[in-house]
Scaffold this motif. Sequence first.
Motif, PDB file in Angstrom:
ATOM      1  N   LEU A 264     -15.181  -0.857  11.177  1.00 13.88           N
ATOM      2  CA  LEU A 264     -14.282  -2.011  11.213  1.00 13.88           C
ATOM      3  C   LEU A 264     -12.899  -1.652  10.674  1.00 13.88           C
ATOM      4  N   SER A 265     -12.872  -0.764   9.671  1.00 12.71           N
ATOM      5  CA  SER A 265     -11.597  -0.351   9.085  1.00 12.71           C
ATOM      6  C   SER A 265     -10.744   0.403  10.096  1.00 12.71           C
ATOM      7  N   TYR A 266     -11.427   1.229  10.891  1.00  8.95           N
ATOM      8  CA  TYR A 266     -10.695   2.020  11.870  1.00  8.95           C
ATOM      9  C   TYR A 266     -10.677   1.352  13.238  1.00  8.95           C
ATOM     10  N   GLY A 267     -11.430   0.282  13.375  1.00  9.85           N
ATOM     11  CA  GLY A 267     -11.620  -0.552  14.545  1.00  9.85           C
ATOM     12  C   GLY A 267     -10.917  -0.224  15.836  1.00  9.85           C
ATOM     13  N   LYS A 268     -11.009  -1.141  16.741  1.00 10.95           N
ATOM     14  CA  LYS A 268     -10.480  -0.912  18.089  1.00 10.95           C
ATOM     15  C   LYS A 268      -8.955  -0.880  18.110  1.00 10.95           C
ATOM     16  N   ASN A 269      -8.316  -1.388  17.076  1.00 10.83           N
ATOM     17  CA  ASN A 269      -6.859  -1.380  17.008  1.00 10.83           C
ATOM     18  C   ASN A 269      -6.330  -0.304  16.071  1.00 10.83           C
ATOM     19  N   GLY A 270      -7.202   0.612  15.679  1.00 10.73           N
ATOM     20  CA  GLY A 270      -6.779   1.654  14.762  1.00 10.73           C
ATOM     21  C   GLY A 270      -7.020   1.248  13.320  1.00 10.73           C
ATOM     22  N   LEU A 271      -6.607   2.101  12.400  1.00 12.01           N
ATOM     23  CA  LEU A 271      -6.874   1.893  10.982  1.00 12.01           C
ATOM     24  C   LEU A 271      -6.139   0.683  10.429  1.00 12.01           C
ATOM     25  N   LYS A 272      -6.857  -0.148   9.674  1.00 10.26           N
ATOM     26  CA  LYS A 272      -6.244  -1.287   9.003  1.00 10.26           C
ATOM     27  C   LYS A 272      -5.691  -0.845   7.659  1.00 10.26           C
ATOM     28  N   ILE A 273      -4.933  -1.742   7.008  1.00 11.89           N
ATOM     29  CA  ILE A 273      -4.397  -1.424   5.688  1.00 11.89           C
ATOM     30  C   ILE A 273      -5.558  -1.169   4.736  1.00 11.89           C
ATOM     31  N   LYS A 274      -5.511  -0.018   4.090  1.00 11.72           N
ATOM     32  CA  LYS A 274      -6.656   0.435   3.297  1.00 11.72           C
ATOM     33  C   LYS A 274      -6.185   1.015   1.972  1.00 11.72           C
ATOM     34  N   ASN A 275      -6.987   0.795   0.917  1.00 13.00           N
ATOM     35  CA  ASN A 275      -6.716   1.342  -0.413  1.00 13.00           C
ATOM     36  C   ASN A 275      -5.407   0.841  -1.017  1.00 13.00           C
ATOM     37  N   GLY A 276      -5.160  -0.452  -0.854  1.00 15.64           N
ATOM     38  CA  GLY A 276      -3.950  -1.065  -1.422  1.00 15.64           C
ATOM     39  C   GLY A 276      -3.925  -0.997  -2.937  1.00 15.64           C
ATOM     40  N   TYR A 277      -5.100  -1.141  -3.568  1.00 18.55           N
ATOM     41  CA  TYR A 277      -5.176  -1.073  -5.027  1.00 18.55           C
ATOM     42  C   TYR A 277      -4.726   0.285  -5.542  1.00 18.55           C
ATOM     43  N   ASP A 278      -5.124   1.341  -4.830  1.00 19.33           N
ATOM     44  CA  ASP A 278      -4.732   2.691  -5.245  1.00 19.33           C
ATOM     45  C   ASP A 278      -3.216   2.872  -5.119  1.00 19.33           C
ATOM     46  N   PHE A 279      -2.635   2.275  -4.091  1.00 17.43           N
ATOM     47  CA  PHE A 279      -1.182   2.356  -3.915  1.00 17.43           C
ATOM     48  C   PHE A 279      -0.459   1.691  -5.086  1.00 17.43           C
ATOM     49  N   ILE A 280      -0.956   0.510  -5.506  1.00 19.07           N
ATOM     50  CA  ILE A 280      -0.344  -0.204  -6.633  1.00 19.07           C
ATOM     51  C   ILE A 280      -0.431   0.637  -7.904  1.00 19.07           C
ATOM     52  N   ASN A 281      -1.578   1.254  -8.117  1.00 21.80           N
ATOM     53  CA  ASN A 281      -1.746   2.096  -9.300  1.00 21.80           C
ATOM     54  C   ASN A 281      -0.828   3.318  -9.234  1.00 21.80           C
ATOM     55  N   GLY A 282      -0.698   3.891  -8.035  1.00 24.69           N
ATOM     56  CA  GLY A 282       0.209   5.021  -7.862  1.00 24.69           C
ATOM     57  C   GLY A 282       1.649   4.629  -8.120  1.00 24.69           C
ATOM     58  N   LEU A 283       2.030   3.444  -7.639  1.00 18.29           N
ATOM     59  CA  LEU A 283       3.383   2.934  -7.859  1.00 18.29           C
ATOM     60  C   LEU A 283       3.645   2.709  -9.348  1.00 18.29           C
ATOM     61  N   PHE A 284       2.625   2.211 -10.045  1.00 13.77           N
ATOM     62  CA  PHE A 284       2.752   1.994 -11.491  1.00 13.77           C
ATOM     63  C   PHE A 284       3.011   3.308 -12.217  1.00 13.77           C
ATOM     64  N   LEU A 285       2.212   4.335 -11.910  1.00 14.17           N
ATOM     65  CA  LEU A 285       2.367   5.633 -12.578  1.00 14.17           C
ATOM     66  C   LEU A 285       3.728   6.253 -12.272  1.00 14.17           C
ATOM     67  N   PHE A 286       4.183   6.104 -11.033  1.00 12.48           N
ATOM     68  CA  PHE A 286       5.511   6.610 -10.651  1.00 12.48           C
ATOM     69  C   PHE A 286       6.602   5.862 -11.412  1.00 12.48           C
ATOM     70  N   SER A 287       6.428   4.538 -11.550  1.00  9.69           N
ATOM     71  CA  SER A 287       7.414   3.709 -12.268  1.00  9.69           C
ATOM     72  C   SER A 287       7.490   4.104 -13.741  1.00  9.69           C
ATOM     73  N   MET A 288       6.334   4.433 -14.337  1.00  9.93           N
ATOM     74  CA  MET A 288       6.336   4.851 -15.745  1.00  9.93           C
ATOM     75  C   MET A 288       7.113   6.152 -15.924  1.00  9.93           C
TER      76      MET A 288
END
Length: 465
Positions: free
Chosen positions: A141-165
């Motif tokens: 379902l994540s990669y479904g018929k329309n391609g990959l959906k938005i995935k691992n948003g929480y990890d992106f937020i955490n990465g953004l936090f560490l970069f901001s620090m």
Amino acid sequence: MKKSNKGASKGSLKRLKEEISSSFSDKDYDKAKILSDKAIVLFPKNAYIYVSQIKALTHDYNKYLDQEQIKEVKKIYEKAYELSSKNDRELLKKEFEDYLYDLKEVDNLRRIKKDITSKEFLKNIYCDSLTFLNQNITTLLSYGKNGLKIKNGYDFINGLFLFSMLIFNLTIPNYLLILTVPFGIFGTITMYSFVEMNFLNKGKYKLEKEEYQKINSYANEKVNNLKKEINDIEQGLSFLKEQKNSSTSKIPELFLEDITDLINNDEKKLADEIYSVFSSGDIVKFSVLLENYTNLEADEIINRIKNILNKEDELSKYIKNKILEKKNKQNEALLMKKISKKNLIALVISLFISIFSIIILINNFYNINLIAFIFSVIIGFVSMFIYNVNTGKHSNFKDTFNDNLLSTVFNSTLVYDLVYYKVIKGLPIAYGFVKIPIIITFILMGFVMLASLIKYNYLLKRLRS
């Protein structure tokens, strides 16, 4: 002379019978057995002695004997029956057959227990197979018929936090760069991976509509079949447990002391132990446990799993050949344990500790910087709720909690130390790296456990529903 010997023999037999009878009255069955053995040597044609030996071995028909023991008793019974008078035979036959009936009820109980353990074990197999299939379907379902959906948003937020620090720390360069530089780089890599996965490679795994529908339909059919199997097992378990209670009630109370292993309702525990050995790959031990506690065979189990998780089916081929993302947490998810009472008790205790720690902190706030503390707590609560349980540890709830707590305390402490350094223009090492993390741990641990429980339970239900 012969007459005297015959009289002496009759006297000896009478005394032995009296001693044997007295032993039965005192329930000293060991003594009765010794006397019976002695009497059989002296009077091998006397039926009473053989009957006494049977009663001594069976504790007057109140002791459970296994199959090997009962074979010996049956030989003694045949001899006693042969030597008994017609009237005594009827009584002996009735008593012995009643005893054998009670033994058969124990054998029936043993069979029922094996059936229950077998079904509990199969339920474990089917539940974890269902988890495996649901993970593959989730990936589909994540990669479904329309391609990959938005995935691992929480990890992106955490990465953004560490970069901001890291950026924030560069505005006030200090020794905290030792931490912010490597974690800032890690955050940058995490953000790049998110962008690459969700935007640069979007559509890479796109499926044709017919192919997508075919795979999805096939996968859901397998899931529905598994759910039906699990439901049938649960119904069968309810029936077997009723049978077990009924069978137990028919067994003489004095038998129960000798068959506590059959009476105990530990079938689920046994099944979990067998499954744990199976998962570890110890086939020899698995085969032994399977033979001792179930009515299943190792080859039968392996064939069932192969039929369920066929690596050549459409869904498995798609996951293997077209999905390049490494599903490194799949095996861990298969072993996820349900939330237990111990976990709930730990939650209550940890919340109490957190609330109590907050009260103590309020009354002793002079050593804490208010601005740094406010930012720290805000980041702490954000961190605990954006924790990505899918990519984090989740083989059991304890792992999820520990992983989330470590991440939350680190983020919260890092913010506190950076803001404190900004405001105070300095940061004592012991204060920033020992005292503050301990305070934050005690304050947030209850809330982290609550957030972890919600996330863990949601993932477990989603994978096994």
